[in-house]
Design an enzyme around this catalytic site. Structure first.
Site, PDB file in Angstrom:
ATOM      1  N   GLY A   1     -36.025  34.706  -6.782  1.00  0.00           N
ATOM      2  CA  GLY A   1     -35.080  35.291  -5.742  1.00  0.00           C
ATOM      3  C   GLY A   1     -34.839  34.041  -4.626  1.00  0.00           C
TER       4      GLY A   1
ATOM      5  N   ALA B   1     -38.744  37.181  -5.305  1.00  0.00           N
ATOM      6  CA  ALA B   1     -38.833  38.475  -4.451  1.00  0.00           C
ATOM      7  C   ALA B   1     -40.140  38.835  -4.264  1.00  0.00           C
ATOM      8  CB  ALA B   1     -38.237  39.505  -5.787  1.00  0.00           C
TER       9      ALA B   1
ATOM     10  N   GLU C   1     -38.687  34.191 -13.407  1.00  0.00           N
ATOM     11  CA  GLU C   1     -38.786  35.804 -13.699  1.00  0.00           C
ATOM     12  C   GLU C   1     -39.507  36.291 -15.158  1.00  0.00           C
ATOM     13  OE1 GLU C   1     -36.335  34.058 -12.265  1.00  0.00           O
ATOM     14  OE2 GLU C   1     -35.447  35.018 -10.648  1.00  0.00           O
TER      15      GLU C   1
ATOM     16  N   GLU D   1     -32.592  31.879  -5.819  1.00  0.00           N
ATOM     17  CA  GLU D   1     -31.272  32.612  -5.907  1.00  0.00           C
ATOM     18  C   GLU D   1     -30.507  32.629  -4.588  1.00  0.00           C
ATOM     19  OE1 GLU D   1     -32.886  36.087  -7.978  1.00  0.00           O
ATOM     20  OE2 GLU D   1     -31.331  35.860  -9.579  1.00  0.00           O
TER      21      GLU D   1
END
Ligand code: DAK
Length: 259
Positions: free
Chosen positions: A110, A67, A133, A113
């Site tokens: 992310g 992200a 994270e 992910e």
């Protein structure tokens, strides 16, 4: 829709239905801000009637570093609650046809992910995976703790999510997170060949197989077997099933129409 963060290609003359998405924010290592995620999902959604298989890749150095930390740093819980990301991820998960991630370089947070939300991943030898994270004082929020645990088991999932340590392509292969490890310079050819193979099969069969494999993550063995049996019956409603079996008997190549 105008695309600023990804490039798309669907004009492969020899493979109708193959759709390539290239993450294209190299200055921030293909960080997945909400706009990028929206572009990925909208582009496949808009073209879904023409798509048989989606390929997603980054560049040689990075698939995606996760992200966008600059965007995340300015957000609060209520922003997340109201953000469209959750719906975008759900739409991505429910896309009916196979989606393949081709990972070269960093595939973190992310970004990892996103790769795990794809139906399969092929990794270049230089790929680096991880859920870092925790090092930012947060945790994975788009499937990291769930999909990683299903693939690695509890202890290894805890190890990687609690330490934030990375793992390499060979380890990812041993964990069952990636289907194949390939020489880095061959990613485009390998993705193309894989896409070509998948597009040469019946889209209906592909779709029902995808649903069936995914069902195994959410059901007991008995329920999964019942579901699979019904999906199997359903394939026999398709013209493609008749075409596939007739082509075998007539010793010719099948021509699938997706009906
Ligand atoms: N976001 C924004 N910018 C990033 C970035 C990222 N994730 N990763 C790298 N960049 C930027 C760097 O800031 C740098 O920009 P400049 O300084 O040049 O302006 C540029 O990309 C190049 O990065 P580096 O200089 O750091 O490059 P190196 O080769 O030295 O290092 C690296 C590469 C990938 C190891 C390093 O950049 C790195 O550690 N990046 C951060 C990786 C990370 O922590 N990823 C996890 C992000 S958190 C949600 C669900 C899920 C999530 C969020 C919300 N919801 C349900 C709402 C997911 C969260 C995450 O993924």
């Amino acid at each position: 829709m105008s695309l600023k963060n990804i490039l798309t290609t669907n004009n492969w003359n020899d493979i109708p239905g193959l759709f390539l998405i290239e993450l294209n924010r190299p200055k921030v290592m293909n960080a997945l801000n909400t706009e990028t995620l929206a572009e990925i999902i909208q582009s496949i959604d808009e073209n879904k009637n023409a798509i048989k298989c989606v390929l997603i890749k980054g560049n040689k150095k990075t698939f995606s570093a996760g992200a966008d930390i600059k965007q995340l740093a300015q957000s609060n819980s209520i922003d997340h609650l109201n953000d469209e990301r959750e719906l975008l991820w759900k739409k991505f998960r429910l896309f009916p046809f196979p989606i393949i991630a081709g990972v070269s370089g960093y595939c973190l947070g992310g970004g990892h992910e996103l790769a795990m939300a794809c139906d399969m991943t092929i990794a270049c030898e230089n790929a680096v995976f991880g859920q870092p994270e925790v090092k930012l004082g947060i945790m994975p929020g788009a499937g990291g703790t769930q999909r990683l645990t299903k693939a690695l088991g509890k202890s290894k999932a805890m190890y990687y999510t609690l330490t934030g340590k990375n793992f390499n392509a060979r380890e990812a292969y041993e964990f069952g997170l990636v289907a194949q490890v390939i020489p880095t310079q061959t990613l485009d050819q390998e993705l193309y060949q894989l896409g070509k193979t998948i597009c040469s099969h019946s889209p209906t069969a592909n779709r029902l197989i995808k649903e069936s494999v995914n069902k195994s993550f959410e059901s007991s063995l008995g329920d999964g077997l019942d579901f699979e049996r019904r999906q199997f019956y359903l394939t026999f409603a398709s013209q493609d099933a008749k075409e596939g079996m007739n082509a075998f008997i007539e010793k010719r190549k099948p021509e699938y129409k997706g009906n």
